[in-house]
Structures are given as C-alpha cells and as structure tokens.
Write a protein that holds these residues in place. Structure first.
Motif, PDB file in Angstrom:
ATOM      1  N   ALA A 269      10.169  -6.976  -1.412  1.00 51.84           N
ATOM      2  CA  ALA A 269       8.835  -6.745  -1.983  1.00 51.84           C
ATOM      3  C   ALA A 269       7.944  -5.891  -1.095  1.00 51.84           C
ATOM      4  CB  ALA A 269       8.149  -8.092  -2.239  1.00 51.84           C
ATOM      5  N   ALA A 270       8.213  -5.878   0.204  1.00 54.30           N
ATOM      6  CA  ALA A 270       7.258  -5.348   1.179  1.00 54.30           C
ATOM      7  C   ALA A 270       6.775  -3.945   0.863  1.00 54.30           C
ATOM      8  CB  ALA A 270       7.874  -5.390   2.580  1.00 54.30           C
ATOM      9  N   PHE A 271       7.673  -3.039   0.528  1.00 51.45           N
ATOM     10  CA  PHE A 271       7.279  -1.647   0.323  1.00 51.45           C
ATOM     11  C   PHE A 271       7.161  -1.272  -1.148  1.00 51.45           C
ATOM     12  CE2 PHE A 271       7.651  -1.408   4.750  1.00 51.45           C
ATOM     13  CZ  PHE A 271       6.919  -0.291   5.141  1.00 51.45           C
ATOM     14  N   TYR A 273       4.481  -2.797  -2.693  1.00 46.09           N
ATOM     15  CA  TYR A 273       3.027  -2.936  -2.811  1.00 46.09           C
ATOM     16  C   TYR A 273       2.366  -1.562  -2.807  1.00 46.09           C
ATOM     17  CZ  TYR A 273       3.117  -7.977  -1.794  1.00 46.09           C
ATOM     18  OH  TYR A 273       3.317  -9.335  -1.841  1.00 46.09           O
ATOM     19  N   PRO A 274       1.277  -1.414  -3.550  1.00 51.03           N
ATOM     20  CA  PRO A 274       0.612  -0.104  -3.568  1.00 51.03           C
ATOM     21  C   PRO A 274       0.132   0.351  -2.203  1.00 51.03           C
ATOM     22  CG  PRO A 274      -0.704  -1.785  -4.716  1.00 51.03           C
ATOM     23  CD  PRO A 274       0.646  -2.371  -4.476  1.00 51.03           C
ATOM     24  N   HIS A 275      -0.228  -0.584  -1.300  1.00 58.23           N
ATOM     25  CA  HIS A 275      -0.750  -0.143  -0.009  1.00 58.23           C
ATOM     26  C   HIS A 275       0.355   0.375   0.900  1.00 58.23           C
ATOM     27  CE1 HIS A 275       0.321  -4.362   0.624  1.00 58.23           C
ATOM     28  NE2 HIS A 275       0.417  -4.123   1.912  1.00 58.23           N
ATOM     29  N   THR A 276       1.518  -0.290   0.934  1.00 59.41           N
ATOM     30  CA  THR A 276       2.603   0.197   1.773  1.00 59.41           C
ATOM     31  C   THR A 276       3.182   1.493   1.208  1.00 59.41           C
ATOM     32  OG1 THR A 276       3.968  -1.444   0.632  1.00 59.41           O
ATOM     33  CG2 THR A 276       3.285  -1.965   2.848  1.00 59.41           C
ATOM     34  N   LEU A 277       3.283   1.577  -0.104  1.00 55.18           N
ATOM     35  CA  LEU A 277       3.780   2.804  -0.717  1.00 55.18           C
ATOM     36  C   LEU A 277       2.790   3.950  -0.526  1.00 55.18           C
ATOM     37  CD1 LEU A 277       6.276   3.764  -2.193  1.00 55.18           C
ATOM     38  CD2 LEU A 277       5.141   3.263  -4.359  1.00 55.18           C
TER      39      LEU A 277
END
Length: 502
Positions: A269-271, A273-277
């Motif tokens: 799930a980590a990457f 998310y809109p913020h990590t992407l």
C-alpha cells in the motif's frame, strides 16, 4: 504520567522557534527557492494553462523538477512521519515486539519501488499525468474506474493526515497545553504551510525536518540507553521485569501471522497513496526514482532505532494510558528542557512536512480527476487541500482508534484496493475495466465492513476449515478484490484492456 516533569518556558520557546521557522520557510518558499543550489524557478505558464509553470503542476508537482537529492528527502520525508516517531514507539510500548512489523514492511517496499515506480513515472511523464487516476484513465479508458481510484486516494489519505495532526497535538500537549488548543495549533499550522507553499514547501523544508529528526533520534538512541544503564541492561530489564499492558515483549506464535501480513499489506500500500506517488512523479527522471529506491533503506535503520524508544520508556518508568504520549514523556524525563523542546519541534515538523504532501496529493486527485477541467486551477487545488485537512480533522474527532497507528492502517485498507488497477496495468495480465471496477467495489466494501465491525482493528480472524489466524484486513480485502476482478473480466471482457508498459 509517572515521575515526568512538566515542560518549562525554555522548552516552549525552543519549540516555537524551530516549528515557526519551518512554517515561515515553507510558506515563503516561492520567494527564495531560486537561491538554493540547483533551485529553479519554473518558466511562466501561458495564461489559463493549468499544467505548466506556476499553475497547478508547479504547485502540486513542483514542476517535475526535483533531482535525486531533493527527491530523496521529499519521498523519505512523506514516508517517515508521525507514524514513525509517535505511532510505532507507542505500539511497541503497548504490545512489544509485534510493533516492529514496520521494519520488514519498509524493507519489502524498496524492491517494489525500484521495479515498478520508474515505469509509472515514465507513463506519467510521457502522458502528462499527475495522479494515479490519470494513469488509470489513460490505460483503461474508463471514467468510472478513474473516479474509483481518485476517491480511494482522497479518502485513504484523510486518516493518514489525521495521524499527523495527532503527532503535532501530542507534542503541544506535552508542552503543557490542554483542551482543544493543541489540535487547533496542529490544524492551523498545517493549513497555512500547505496553502502558501505548495509542494515546494515540503520538498525544500524536508531538509530541515530530516536534519532535526536525525539529531533528535541520534541523541535519543545514544544518551537514553547510557542514562538507563546501557542496551544490555535495558534488554535484561525488559526480558525479566517489564510487561507491556497488552502482551509480552517477545512475540508470541499467535502474533506471527498478523505480523507478517501487516508487513506485506503495508508494503504493497505504501506507494499507492497520493502523497508518496506525488513525490515519485515530481522527480525529474526515472533514474532519479531508481537511485532513491537504492538509498531510501537508510531510513529503515532510523525507524528501527526509533521503535526501540517504546521499550526504553518502560525501563525509564514511563507510565501512561495514552500510548501516543510515550515518546514526549520519555524526552521530558531524560533530556534537558531546551533539547526536549527541540525534539518536540522535530516531531511536529516531521508530521507537518508529510501531511502537506498528503493534502497536496489528494487535492491533485480532486482537481485533475473528479471536478470538471475548468476547476483545475491553483486556487481550487488550495481549497481542495484545505478540505482534505478538514476531513482529517473529522477523523481525529470521531474515529475512536485504539492506537494512532490504526488510522494509517485504515487508510491502507482503502488504498490497497487500487493495487490491481494501477499495478496489474503494467503487466500482460488481461483485466477489463469492468472487472477492475467490480473488484474495487467488493474489496472496498469488504475491507471497510470488516474494519468497522472489528472496531478499526487492522487484523481480522480468518477461519477456513480447521485453520484460524489473525490476518491483515487490507490483505483479505485485496485478495477478494483480485478474485472478483478476474472472474468479472472473464465474464465481461471490455473492448479495451490494460497492456504492459513499454
């Protein structure tokens, strides 16, 4: 609180200085970013152009200019947050070794970044895409699937931002303030920082944040064990005397499956998310993304040391029913007031920087993918980011999670349901948009339904025949999602399916 002195005015003064300095630096970044080494001011955009220069692409993606150094701090900055400094030690304090699931999760995720994210970056760069939902629309030609992915990102990030607000509120409370003031301070500071600075604010002040966090953590993992008699003595005490409220420090056999599945689901799930992407898509090249995947594991070393703070708190005699206060109380008890104030500022800045990227990433989804194109302006993006923070505030006030970390894991259940559409679209697997949409609907309903019935716990008892284990709720929902997507894709093939990336 047991035996912990209250913070004095010196701690408060130091905290205000460093926290306010970061907010001012981020809020005024548009005036001084060109003076930084390698800093560039984007060329002015044509009037009405929403995707160039100082328009939404500059505010929301930093003009796609960030090199390896800035990207490393930006991605690390929005990946290591109040989750790391407040929530993980709090979980370790409460349940022992089980709380260390965050370490294998951050190890598993880096090969995933190295292999997958450069492909997504290339697709996004070549197509001018700024969000995951943009990529989905281009690859599946489905407005419904685009909206599904956009809403998932928008909703999933709210409890994650709520965790950051809790991080800021926690240190303000530790400084002696009570009632609603700490939460008001957290919300207003985040709103101002994001509104004025855009993505350049967290990208450039992430340097400040990481330096402050490293100073605080290195001091904590060096000086606190010395004051407690050394690491050997500390572990002896934890093994023979100290028992956390909810279990033992040594992980039991019943915790192995939830430990492993939480680590796996969190990594997947980590990457998404809109913020990590957003941090990935703001890089200037695919090679920049690969370089970061190689060097980001440095943060995992720091994470392991920070997690140990939860155990140190037991040895230091910290006794609190509010587990999120463990680290602030530990610092207050064992550090001079001036350094406690600095450490609190580091924690608050460590929440502020990633929360800003989260709000901006969610705002990008709203303006790019949900609202009509005429609303794709910087003003709308700012208002959207503010609205997302209001949603996060609602999560803080009304979601009764046992641990702060449960808020982040709730977001993971939601965002994991975009995994098939976004990642399988890079392979030769033939899933139709109808199948992906059906899988998303069923997976989301199942995941949220289980979370709600379990009181927001991140794991659920899965019983099959005579086998019964606690398993990550997000992983259960994802498996259901993939099965439904595959079955429906066979029954209802679309005229257009995803193909592997070049």
């Amino acid at each position: 609180m047991n035996g912990v002195p209250a913070a004095d005015t010196l701690a408060l003064g130091v905290f205000i200085f460093f926290f306010a300095m970061t907010i001012v630096a981020g809020s005024t970044v548009s005036h001084w970013k060109g003076w930084l080494p390698g800093g560039k001011k984007a060329p002015p955009a044509p009037s009405g152009d929403a995707h160039g220069g100082h328009g939404t692409e500059d505010w929301g993606l930093g003009g796609r200019q960030f090199g390896a150094w800035v990207t490393w701090f930006l991605v690390g900055g929005d990946f290591y947050t109040a989750y790391t400094v407040i929530a993980v030690p709090a979980l370790v304090y409460a349940v022992g070794a089980y709380g260390f699931f965050a370490l294998p999760y951050t190890i598993i995720v880096y090969p995933f970044i190295f292999v997958v994210m450069p492909k997504l970056w290339k697709i996004a760069h070549d197509g001018g895409h700024g969000t995951a939902a943009d990529i989905i629309r281009a690859r599946f030609d489905s407005r419904a699937l685009e909206l599904a992915v956009a809403f998932s990102g928008l909703i999933a990030v709210m409890p994650y931002i709520a965790l950051q607000l809790i991080g800021i509120r926690t240190v303000v409370e530790a400084l002696g303030f009570s009632g609603e003031l700490p939460l008001i301070v957290a919300f207003v500071s985040l709103a101002a920082y994001t509104w004025l600075g855009g993505l350049h604010a967290p990208a450039l002040t992430a340097f400040i944040k990481d330096i402050m966090i490293y100073i605080a953590v290195i001091a904590a993992v060096t000086l606190i064990p010395i004051k407690l008699g050394g690491y050997g003595h500390m572990f002896d005490v934890m093994n023979t005397v100290v028992t956390p409220p909810d279990g033992t420090h040594v992980m039991s056999s019943a915790q192995l499956m939830p430990y492993a599945t939480l680590a796996l689901s969190s990594a997947l799930a980590a990457f998404l998310y809109p913020h990590t992407l957003t941090g990935i898509l703001a890089a200037k090249s695919a090679d920049t993304v690969k370089q970061n995947a190689v060097y980001l594991p440095i943060y995992t070393i720091v994470l392991g040391l920070i997690a140990l703070l939860g155990m140190m708190a037991h040895v230091a005699g910290i006794d609190t029913k509010v587990s999120s206060m463990v680290v602030p109380y530990l610092f207050l008890k064992l550090f001079p007031d001036w350094f406690a104030g600095f450490a609190f500022a580091a924690i608050a800045v460590g929440a502020l920087v990633p929360a800003a990227v989260m709000a901006i990433g969610a705002a990008n989804l709203l303006t790019h993918n949900i609202l009509p194109k005429q609303y794709d302006t910087m003003t709308t993006s700012r208002v959207a980011a503010f609205g997302v923070k209001l949603g996060a505030l609602v999560c803080v006030l009304f979601l009764n999670a046992k641990f702060a970390i449960d808020l982040q894991l709730l977001g993971g259940v939601i965002i994991l349901q975009t995994f098939p559409a976004l990642i399988f679209g890079l392979t030769k697997l033939r899933f139709s948009s109808t199948g992906m949409l059906a899988g998303w609907v069923v997976g989301t309903v199942v995941g949220l339904g289980i979370c709600w019935s379990d009181g927001l716990k991140p794991v659920h008892t899965l019983a099959i025949g005579g086998w019964s284990e606690l398993v990550s709720t997000g992983l259960i929902a994802l498996v259901v999602n993939i099965i439904v997507a595959g079955v429906v894709s066979v029954i209802v093939p679309n005229r257009r399916v995803a193909v592997a990336a070049e």
